[in-house]
Design an enzyme around this catalytic site. Structure first.
Site, PDB file in Angstrom:
ATOM      1  N   GLU A  76     -21.336 -58.211  29.499  1.00 33.32           N
ATOM      2  CA  GLU A  76     -22.069 -59.460  29.642  1.00 33.32           C
ATOM      3  C   GLU A  76     -23.434 -59.410  28.944  1.00 33.32           C
ATOM      4  O   GLU A  76     -23.870 -60.404  28.368  1.00 33.32           O
ATOM      5  CB  GLU A  76     -22.242 -59.756  31.144  1.00 33.32           C
ATOM      6  N   ASP A  77     -24.084 -58.257  28.980  1.00 37.14           N
ATOM      7  CA  ASP A  77     -25.487 -58.218  28.546  1.00 37.14           C
ATOM      8  C   ASP A  77     -25.759 -57.438  27.271  1.00 37.14           C
ATOM      9  O   ASP A  77     -26.901 -57.372  26.829  1.00 37.14           O
ATOM     10  CB  ASP A  77     -26.359 -57.605  29.665  1.00 37.14           C
TER      11      ASP A  77
END
Ligand code: MN
Length: 714
Positions: A76-77
């Site tokens: 996600e990051d």
């Protein structure tokens, strides 16, 4: 921040066989992926996954879970991809990381407390593996521990509420009492810090006032048990501020003395010792009625086992005592995580943990067999449901296989009736698209839209189906009604009479009908003919027909084609009272004739369709119809043609290019015959009207590779 070797040592302390090198690689992978990212606290971002991994070592989870914790925010990051993770760490870890990522993506989408139950189910449904949920809970715990660093009071509040509404109850259901307590306490201090502070102050006051009351109680109990020959470990535990607060909210109680907020715990070796301890305590002190609970023979749904009792104890203080074995004690604290210890052969087991897990799953509304869960450790309980979001974040709970139309009807009947399209996760998708867990669905509506009978083929919810059917029935009646009146009128005029309401009313009884409209509907649906009605009004005509001759087909056509006012037909809805014949595919502009079919209304054929021959001796069923010129006719119709073309490279391409060039759209194509020299192809082409189709046919005929082109005729 835990250091790399410390983490590895922790894992190896309870799982000596853990693959050290893989743990090290995951550590380095995550550290590199997060690079220079920082947390709101100013710490390197990597400290977060590391702490999450650290929390999970306290639960003695397997190394796949620890590695997942280290990697849980990389997809996600950071630029890292699932494929990279799969190739570095294998499919099991990739699956777990993917699961955690999916849960992260649906966080904060719903801020409605009333949705909490649905949201918990959604999390469970999306966590195919219970370890996904364990990593997610540890992730949430660390985020809560560091929540005060966030600089956004609104966001802090939302996260705290979500923790209290969703994650803490999940932890409780999974039997993880320690995690639940900490989550509650952290959320409580964020949401109602003042209440928490005042309860803590009061606790401190009582503690001071009582001197070492807890110590004295424990000492006396210990002596009593030792004298009875029971070996036990005793402890006193204060109730948490949040649990006291809850009690005060619900029961309007106050807490006056320390014993109100203390629970004393006796941990012994065996279940037998539990009951002996209970006997000794009840023998020494007076029991408080209705406080005794036997969660050993009747465990709580989340697997909690213990004996609870209340007695007037040492110094005449009313106290609560919990009695349990060491195993029960551990399970009471870490719940479902104990399963992993069991699997790794670390925890001692009395063989009852299977039962405990089974019961846990039952309460989580597992639908498939729990045996399967034990084998695959998969959470399959909400597999028969999907949970989707409205754009506002409301959760809509639908059965598996539901489509956007089901979603629209679930939101509101009128939204279903008027839906024309749907955006799923921001993209326009066909209405028949099946929804997946976590999809955000935005229904596009139009006042002009009405339910389409075609929806009935793919909706799965009863509500959608009922509304669509209701609409179809109403629409059918409307069409039958209009058609029936037109048919009756023609039948009258053919005999030189004109239709009158008075005449119809006179024969209602004969047909057992309540109104002229009902009669017209019967005629429109084909259950009666117009001629039946005329003959009922003028019985003399009946004889005349019996002596009449069969009308040859050509004459029938000619007769129909030129006579009287034809019944206008509009753009049609498939499945309704009027249908286009599948044999000849009439197009707007074609000369057409209608055949009344019992129970199905009228089927429209082109006047030269070969199928008509079978109706040659049934003049009652013929109906003059014509295209009604209206805006609806500008809609697209489908024409069917048969093409024979050379079996040569590029000839099919040629064909489709030509049709596209002429603004036709191929909606269906079937090669009906393939020989070494030729293809025979059936094509359905979306066109504006018969003229458009004729133009396309002309263009095809002018093409060298195309041998012949014919419109479908019966
Ligand atoms: Mn995280």
């Amino acid at each position: 921040m835990i250091r790399q070797f410390e983490l590895v040592e922790k894992v190896k302390s309870y799982d000596p066989g853990a693959a050290e090198d893989v743990l090290n690689r995951a550590y380095v992978f995550a550290m590199k992926a997060h690079g220079l990212q920082l947390r709101a606290s100013g710490d390197p971002y990597f400290s977060h996954p590391l702490e999450v991994a650290g929390i999970l070592t306290e639960y003695k989870l397997d190394s796949a879970s620890i590695i997942t914790a280290l990697l849980h925010d990389t997809i996600e990051d950071t630029p890292a991809t699932l494929n990279e993770i799969r190739s570095h760490f294998g499919t099991e870890v990739a699956r777990l990381v993917d699961g955690v990522t999916k849960l992260t993506r649906i966080e904060f989408q719903s801020d409605h407390a009333k949705q909490a139950e649905n949201f918990r189910k959604l999390l469970l449904a999306m966590s195919e593996d219970i370890r996904v949920l364990l990593v997610k809970l540890a992730d949430r715990l660390h985020n809560m521990r560091t929540l005060h660093h966030l600089n956004d009071p609104e966001k802090q509040r939302v996260i705290a509420m979500e923790t209290m509404d969703i994650y803490s109850p999940l932890a409780e259901r999974m039997g993880m009492q320690a995690m639940k307590n900490e989550l509650d306490d952290l959320a409580f201090s964020e949401i109602n810090g003042d209440a928490r502070d005042s309860i803590r102050a009061r606790l401190e006051f009582l503690r001071d006032q009582g001197g070492d009351l807890a110590g004295r109680v424990i000492g006396e109990l210990q002596t009593t048990l030792t004298e009875a020959g029971i070996e036990a470990t005793l402890s006193g535990r204060e109730k948490t501020p949040y649990s006291i607060w809850r009690k005060m909210q619900h029961k309007s109680v106050t807490f006056e003395q320390l014993s109100d907020i203390m629970a004393f715990r006796v941990v012994v070796d065996t279940i037998e010792d539990c009951y002996r301890t209970l006997g000794v305590i009840h023998g020494a002190y007076r029991m408080v009625p209705s406080r005794f609970k036997d969660y050993i023979s009747m465990p709580k749904p989340n697997g909690y086992r213990s004996l609870h009792t209340g007695v007037i104890g040492p110094e005449r203080h009313r106290i609560e005592v919990q009695i349990r074995t060491h195993d029960m004690h551990e399970i009471a604290d870490i719940g479902v995580a104990a399963h992993w210890q069991y699997k790794q052969g670390i925890a001692k087991t009395d063989g009852r943990q299977y039962r405990w897990l089974r019961e846990l799953l039952d309460i989580l509304e597992q639908t498939s067999g729990p045996e399967e869960f034990l084998e695959h450790t998969k959470l399959e309980m909400f597999q028969d449901q999907v949970f989707c979001f409205t754009p506002k974040g409301d959760l809509i709970n639908l059965p598996h296989g539901a489509t956007s139309v089901d979603f629209a009807y679930a939101v509101h009947s009128e939204i279903g009736d008027s839906c024309v399209g749907a955006k799923i996760n921001g993209r326009i998708m066909p209405l028949r698209t099946r929804l997946n867990n976590g999809d955000q669905v935005e229904v596009i509506t139009s006042k002009a839209q009405t339910p389409s009978p075609t929806w009935e083929r793919f909706v799965v919810t009863g509500k959608a189906r009922a509304r669509i059917r209701r609409f179809i029935r109403a629409k059918e009646r409307e069409q039958y009604l209009e058609l029936g009146h037109a048919i009756i009128e023609r039948a009258f005029s053919e005999e030189g009479y004109s239709k009158s309401n008075k005449a119809l009313k006179g024969v209602l009884k004969h047909f057992h009908m309540a109104s002229a409209d009902d009669l017209a509907v019967e005629v429109g649906a084909g259950h009666l003919t117009g001629r039946d009605v005329v003959e009922a009004v003028y019985p003399a005509l009946k004889k005349k027909r019996q002596t009449g001759k069969v009308v040859p087909l050509a004459r029938a056509r000619a007769k129909r084609a030129g006579k009287g006012a034809p019944v206008p037909i509009k753009g049609l809805i498939p499945g309704m009272a009027l249908h286009f014949a599948g044999c000849c595919h009439p197009l707007p502009g074609d000369r057409i004739v209608g055949i009344v079919t019992t129970g199905r209304g009228v089927t429209i054929h082109t006047i030269d369709c070969e199928t008509l021959a079978q109706y040659a001796d049934m003049p009652d069923r013929w109906l003059d119809v014509s295209w009604e010129v209206s805006a609806e006719l500008a809609e697209i119709s489908v024409g069917r043609i048969h093409v024979t073309c050379l079996n040569a490279p590029g000839s099919l391409g040629n064909l489709s290019t030509l049709i596209a060039k002429n603004e036709g759209n191929i909606s269906n194509l079937k090669i009906t015959n393939r020989s070494p020299d030729f293809f025979e192809i059936m094509l359905d082409i979306e066109v504006r009207d018969v003229r458009h189709l004729t133009d396309i046919i002309a263009a095809l005929r002018a093409t060298p590779v195309i041998n012949s082109v014919e419109r479908a005729r019966g």
